[in-house]
Design an enzyme around this catalytic site. Structure first.
Site, PDB file in Angstrom:
ATOM      1  N   LEU A 162       0.828  -1.212   0.000  1.00 17.95           N
ATOM      2  CA  LEU A 162       0.000   0.000   0.000  1.00 17.95           C
ATOM      3  C   LEU A 162       0.858   1.254   0.000  1.00 17.95           C
ATOM      4  CD1 LEU A 162      -2.624  -1.055   2.692  1.00 17.95           C
ATOM      5  CD2 LEU A 162      -2.951  -0.992   0.216  1.00 17.95           C
ATOM      6  N   GLY A 163       2.044   1.111   0.531  1.00 15.74           N
ATOM      7  CA  GLY A 163       2.908   2.283   0.619  1.00 15.74           C
ATOM      8  C   GLY A 163       4.280   1.870   1.101  1.00 15.74           C
TER       9      GLY A 163
ATOM     10  N   VAL B   6       4.458  -1.229   3.627  1.00 18.07           N
ATOM     11  CA  VAL B   6       3.189  -1.472   4.303  1.00 18.07           C
ATOM     12  C   VAL B   6       2.320  -2.266   3.333  1.00 18.07           C
ATOM     13  CG1 VAL B   6       1.146  -0.416   5.314  1.00 18.07           C
ATOM     14  CG2 VAL B   6       3.378   0.654   5.639  1.00 18.07           C
TER      15      VAL B   6
ATOM     16  N   ASP C  77       4.595  15.128  13.347  1.00 14.46           N
ATOM     17  CA  ASP C  77       4.732  14.834  11.922  1.00 14.46           C
ATOM     18  C   ASP C  77       3.409  14.905  11.163  1.00 14.46           C
ATOM     19  OD1 ASP C  77       6.337  14.405   9.734  1.00 14.46           O
ATOM     20  OD2 ASP C  77       6.392  12.221   9.943  1.00 14.46           O
TER      21      ASP C  77
ATOM     22  N   GLY D 256       7.514   2.904   3.598  1.00 13.35           N
ATOM     23  CA  GLY D 256       7.974   3.724   4.706  1.00 13.35           C
ATOM     24  C   GLY D 256       9.483   3.757   4.730  1.00 13.35           C
ATOM     25  N   GLY D 257      10.037   4.339   5.757  1.00 18.53           N
ATOM     26  CA  GLY D 257      11.470   4.465   5.862  1.00 18.53           C
ATOM     27  C   GLY D 257      12.183   3.137   6.118  1.00 18.53           C
ATOM     28  N   PHE D 258      11.478   2.193   6.764  1.00 18.27           N
ATOM     29  CA  PHE D 258      12.149   0.953   7.156  1.00 18.27           C
ATOM     30  C   PHE D 258      11.569  -0.294   6.511  1.00 18.27           C
ATOM     31  CE2 PHE D 258      12.907   3.913  10.653  1.00 18.27           C
ATOM     32  CZ  PHE D 258      14.294   3.874  10.701  1.00 18.27           C
ATOM     33  N   GLY D 259      10.547  -0.106   5.689  1.00 20.70           N
ATOM     34  CA  GLY D 259       9.943  -1.269   5.047  1.00 20.70           C
ATOM     35  C   GLY D 259       8.631  -0.897   4.397  1.00 20.70           C
TER      36      GLY D 259
HETATM   37  P1  ADP Z   1       6.973   5.678   7.786  1.00 20.24           P
HETATM   38  O1  ADP Z   1       6.884   5.820   9.260  1.00 20.24           O
HETATM   39  O2  ADP Z   1       8.169   4.862   7.428  1.00 20.24           O
HETATM   40  O3  ADP Z   1       6.847   6.969   7.053  1.00 20.24           O
HETATM   41  P2  ADP Z   1       4.193   5.152   7.351  1.00 20.24           P
HETATM   42  O4  ADP Z   1       3.555   4.664   8.602  1.00 20.24           O
HETATM   43  O5  ADP Z   1       3.976   6.584   7.021  1.00 20.24           O
HETATM   44  O6  ADP Z   1       5.727   4.773   7.356  1.00 20.24           O
HETATM   45  O7  ADP Z   1       3.682   4.235   6.134  1.00 20.24           O
HETATM   46  C1  ADP Z   1       4.172   4.426   4.819  1.00 20.24           C
HETATM   47  C2  ADP Z   1       3.022   4.509   3.817  1.00 20.24           C
HETATM   48  O8  ADP Z   1       2.227   3.295   3.852  1.00 20.24           O
HETATM   49  C3  ADP Z   1       2.010   5.618   4.089  1.00 20.24           C
HETATM   50  O9  ADP Z   1       2.388   6.847   3.496  1.00 20.24           O
HETATM   51  C4  ADP Z   1       0.715   5.064   3.481  1.00 20.24           C
HETATM   52  O10 ADP Z   1       0.679   5.293   2.072  1.00 20.24           O
HETATM   53  C5  ADP Z   1       0.841   3.570   3.716  1.00 20.24           C
HETATM   54  N1  ADP Z   1       0.144   3.199   4.958  1.00 20.24           N
HETATM   55  C6  ADP Z   1       0.638   3.297   6.201  1.00 20.24           C
HETATM   56  N2  ADP Z   1      -0.256   2.894   7.132  1.00 20.24           N
HETATM   57  C7  ADP Z   1      -1.352   2.513   6.444  1.00 20.24           C
HETATM   58  C8  ADP Z   1      -2.642   1.993   6.848  1.00 20.24           C
HETATM   59  N3  ADP Z   1      -2.941   1.795   8.141  1.00 20.24           N
HETATM   60  N4  ADP Z   1      -3.544   1.721   5.880  1.00 20.24           N
HETATM   61  C9  ADP Z   1      -3.231   1.936   4.582  1.00 20.24           C
HETATM   62  N5  ADP Z   1      -2.056   2.425   4.150  1.00 20.24           N
HETATM   63  C10 ADP Z   1      -1.113   2.707   5.058  1.00 20.24           C
END
Ligand code: ADP
Ligand code: MG
Ligand code: MG
Length: 546
Positions: free
Chosen positions: A196-197, A204, A317, A199-202
Site C-alpha cells: 500500500l505504501g 506497508v 509529523d 515507509g522508511g524501514f519497510g
Molecule cells: P513511515 O513511518 O516509514 O513513514 P508510514 O507509517 O507513514 O511509514 O507508512 C508508509 C506509507 O504506507 C504511508 O504513506 C501510506 O501510504 C501507507 N500506509 C501506512 N499505514 C497505512 C494503513 N494503516 N492503511 C493503509 N495504508 C497505510
C-alpha cells in the site's frame, strides 16, 4: 500493458476481492477454516494462573474491554437484581449514538421505564437529583443527557455486582478468552496482499487475519535496516504510543509480532489512501479540496490531536501524507514514529523532528516546545489541502531546506483567492509564529479552536461520535495507492549482524495481540459469538467444569 502494470492489476483485484468480502456475513466465507479451528477456548483448568494476573479493575474488565463488557452484561441479564440496570446501560449507549431526531422519543421511553418510581423497572439506585434533572431535560436532544446517570449506574454495578460476577461462570469464560488473547502471534496467522505504501524501514502491505477474515495494514520494519539506521527507539515509541491511544481519529494497533526479517505492526487498514494522494493525484488537473471537504478533515484531525495531547503525546509529523482515509471517507492520523511523550511534570521538550516545510518556528530555532507545534503543522496541512501547495513554497518549486526554514521564520504567508476569509483567519491563527499566541490546546482541550468561525456550521458532538457523513466516499473498487512498480524497492542491507541484545529488543517489541482491538475483532467478525457457547439451560458447559 507491460508486466509491471499487469502485476498491479492482478494484485489489485485480489486485494479488492478480499476487502469486499469483509462487510458483514461474507467475512465468514473468506476465513481460512484451518486457522479458524485453531481459535479455541482452553479448558478452564488451563487458566488458573490468569485469576491472579488479569487486570480485574471494573473499568478495564467490565467497561473498556469489548469481550469483558459483553460477558459482564450476560451475567447481569441473568440476575433479577441487575436486569433493569443492564437494560438501562444498553439504552444509554444506544441513545448516545442515535440521530438527534430520534432522541426525544427514545429519552421519553427511558424516562417512563427507568426514572418513574411507579414503573416496575424503576432504577432506585439513581440519586434523586440525577433523576429529576433527566426528567426535566429529556425533551432536548442533548447527547450527554444521561452522562450523570451512566456514572451512577456504573458505580452501582461496581459496588454491587462486581464481586458476585467474579464468582460466576461468566468470569471463568472471560479468563478463557484472556488465555486465548495471550497466545503468541506469528506470520502464519496473516495473509499478505499488495503493497500500500513505502515507509522508511519497510513496506506497508494490506493483509488479512486468516482466522477471522478481517483486513488490516501490516507495517513492516526491517530488522537490519532498523539497526543500521538507529531506528529502535522510534519503533518502540511508535508501538508504545499506538497501544496507549484509543480514538476513532488515530489508527489502531491490533498486533505486534516479529518474523525472521521484520518487526510487524498490524493496524487499522485505511483503504482510501492518504490525503496527499487525494490532494494531488486523484484529479491531477484540478488539485486541492473545496472548503467543505477541507473543513471536515481538519475537524477530524483536531479530534485526533486533542486525544494525543490529552495523553501528553506530541505528534510532530502532521502532514497530508500521514492522514489516511477509511472506506467510508473518515480520516485518521497515522505514522507515530516521530511522536514523543512528555513525562508527567514536564511540559516542554526539545529536538529536531518533523518534515521540512511543516515544522514550527520554535522547533526550528531549537527552543523548547510543546503541543503547540502540532497546531502549526495543522495550519500548514489545511493550507495545503486548499491551495494544493505548501504555504512556504510555490507550486513545483525546488527549494533547499535552509531557505524553507528562513521563510517559516520570517515570511508572512500569502493566500490565493480560493480561501474564504474564515479559512484564512484560521490558517493565520494556526501558523502564528509565536507559539504563545497560536490557537491550539488550552486547559486540556481544543475548545477555543473548535469555536473558531471556520467551524461554525459543524456539529462537533456528531463528528466526535462518528455520525457525520463524510463529504467524499472512496470508491470501493478503487485502489488509492501507487502502482506496485512505482512504489520503489529497498536496497539490501549489508554488514549488519543481529546479536542477543537485538533479540531481546525484538521480543520486547513483539507483544502479540493488543487486548481491546483483538476483542473487537473477535466480536465484530462473529468469532466471539461462536466460541461463547453455553450448555442447556442451567447446566455448566464441560469446558468450565473443574
Ligand atoms: P513511515 O513511518 O516509514 O513513514 P508510514 O507509517 O507513514 O511509514 O507508512 C508508509 C506509507 O504506507 C504511508 O504513506 C501510506 O501510504 C501507507 N500506509 C501506512 N499505514 C497505512 C494503513 N494503516 N492503511 C493503509 N495504508 C497505510
Ligand atoms: Mg510516513
Ligand atoms: Mg514514521
Amino acid at each position: 500493458m507491460d508486466i509491471g502494470g499487469l502485476e498491479t492489476v492482478v494484485a489489485n483485484s485480489a486485494y479488492v476481492a478480499a476487502r469486499g468480502s469483509v462487510d458483514g456475513n461474507a467475512a465468514a466465507t473468506m476465513r481460512d477454516k484451518k486457522m479458524r479451528a485453531k481459535l479455541k477456548l482452553p479448558h478452564i483448568t488451563q487458566c488458573g494462573h490468569l485469576k491472579d494476573t488479569v487486570d480485574q479493575t471494573f473499568d478495564s474488565m467490565c467497561v473498556k474491554q469489548p469481550i469483558g463488557k459483553r460477558l459482564f452484561r450476560q451475567y447481569l441479564e441473568g440476575e433479577e437484581a441487575f436486569k433493569s440496570a443492564a437494560d438501562l446501560w444498553k439504552k444509554i449507549e444506544d441513545y448516545a449514538t442515535s440521530e438527534e431526531k430520534d432522541r426525544p422519543q427514545k429519552a421519553q421511553k427511558m424516562v417512563n421505564k427507568f426514572f418513574d418510581s411507579a414503573s416496575k423497572t424503576f432504577c432506585s439506585f439513581l440519586e434523586e437529583k440525577a433523576v429529576s434533572r433527566v426528567r426535566e431535560d429529556h425533551k432536548h436532544s442533548r447527547g450527554d443527557l444521561f452522562k450523570e446517570t451512566e456514572q451512577q449506574l456504573l458505580k452501582h454495578l461496581e459496588e454491587k455486582a462486581l464481586e458476585a460476577y467474579r464468582g460466576s461462570l461468566f468470569f471463568l469464560r472471560f479468563l478463557q478468552f484472556k488465555w486465548l488473547e495471550g497466545q503468541s502471534v506469528t506470520e502464519e496467522w496473516f495473509m499478505d496482499f499488495r503493497v500500500l505504501g513505502k515507509g522508511g524501514f519497510g513496506e506497508v502491505h494490506a493483509c488479512q487475519m486468516k482466522a477471522t477474515g478481517k483486513m488490516y495494514a501490516n507495517k513492516k520494519l526491517n530488522k537490519k535496516r532498523l539497526k543500521k539506521r538507529n531506528g529502535y527507539e522510534g519503533a518502540i515509541v511508535e508501538k508504545r504510543i499506538l497501544v496507549k491511544v484509543h480514538s476513532r481519529f488515530i489508527v489502531t494497533l491490533a498486533y505486534a509480532f516479529q518474523t525472521k526479517l521484520d518487526l510487524c505492526l498490524v493496524m487499522t487498514i485505511m483503504n482510501g489512501g492518504d490525503l496527499r494522494f487525494h490532494v494531488y493525484n486523484v484529479d491531477e488537473k484540478n488539485p486541492g479540496f473545496g472548503e467543505d471537504r477541507a473543513c471536515f478533515y481538519t475537524a477530524q484531525i483536531i479530534c485526533g490531536l486533542e486525544h494525543l495531547h490529552q495523553h501528553r503525546i506530541i505528534y510532530r509529523d502532521l502532514k497530508p501524507e500521514n492522514v489516511l482515509l477509511d472506506d467510508a471517507g473518515h480520516v485518521r492520523i497515522s505514522d507515530l514514529g516521530l511522536a514523543t511523550e512528555l513525562p508527567e511534570g514536564q511540559d516542554k521538550t526539545k529536538g529536531y523532528a518533523g518534515t521540512p516545510g511543516f515544522m514550527a518556528p520554535e522547533l526550528l530555532k531549537n527552543e523548547a516546545y510543546d503541543y503547540s507545534v502540532d497546531y502549526f503543522t495543522l495550519g500548514v496541512t489545511l493550507y495545503e489541502m486548499i491551495a494544493a501547495k505548501g504555504p512556504f513554497r510555490s507550486r513545483g518549486e525546488k527549494v533547499e531546506n535552509k531557505e524553507v526554514t528562513r521563510r517559516i521564520l520570517n515570511d508572512p504567508v500569502s493566500y490565493p483567492e480560493t480561501f474564504s476569509s474564515d479559512c484564512k483567519l484560521l490558517c493565520e491563527a494556526l501558523m502564528e509564529k509565536d507559539p504563545a499566541k497560536r490557537l491550539g490546546f488550552k486547559n486540556n482541550q481544543c475548545v477555543e479552536l473548535k469555536d473558531h468561525p471556520y467551524f461554525k456550521t459543524l456539529n462537533w458532538g456528531r463528528l466526535e461520535a462518528g455520525l457525520m457523513d463524510p463529504p467524499f466516499v472512496p470508491d470501493p473498487k478503487m485502489v488509492y495507492a501507487k502502482d506496485i512498480s512505482d512504489v520503489g524497492a529497498f536496497s539490501t542491507i549489508k554488514g549488519v549482524v543481529l546479536d542477543d541484545k537485538d533479540k531481546e529488543f525484538y521480543k520486547d517489541f513483539s507483544s502479540g495481540n493488543i487486548p481491546i482491538p483483538w476483542q473487537e475483532e473477535m466480536v465484530e467478525t462473529g468469532v466471539f459469538g461462536e466460541l461463547n457457547a453455553w450448555g442447556a439451560k442451567g447446566s455448566t458447559p464441560n469446558d468450565l467444569r473443574y
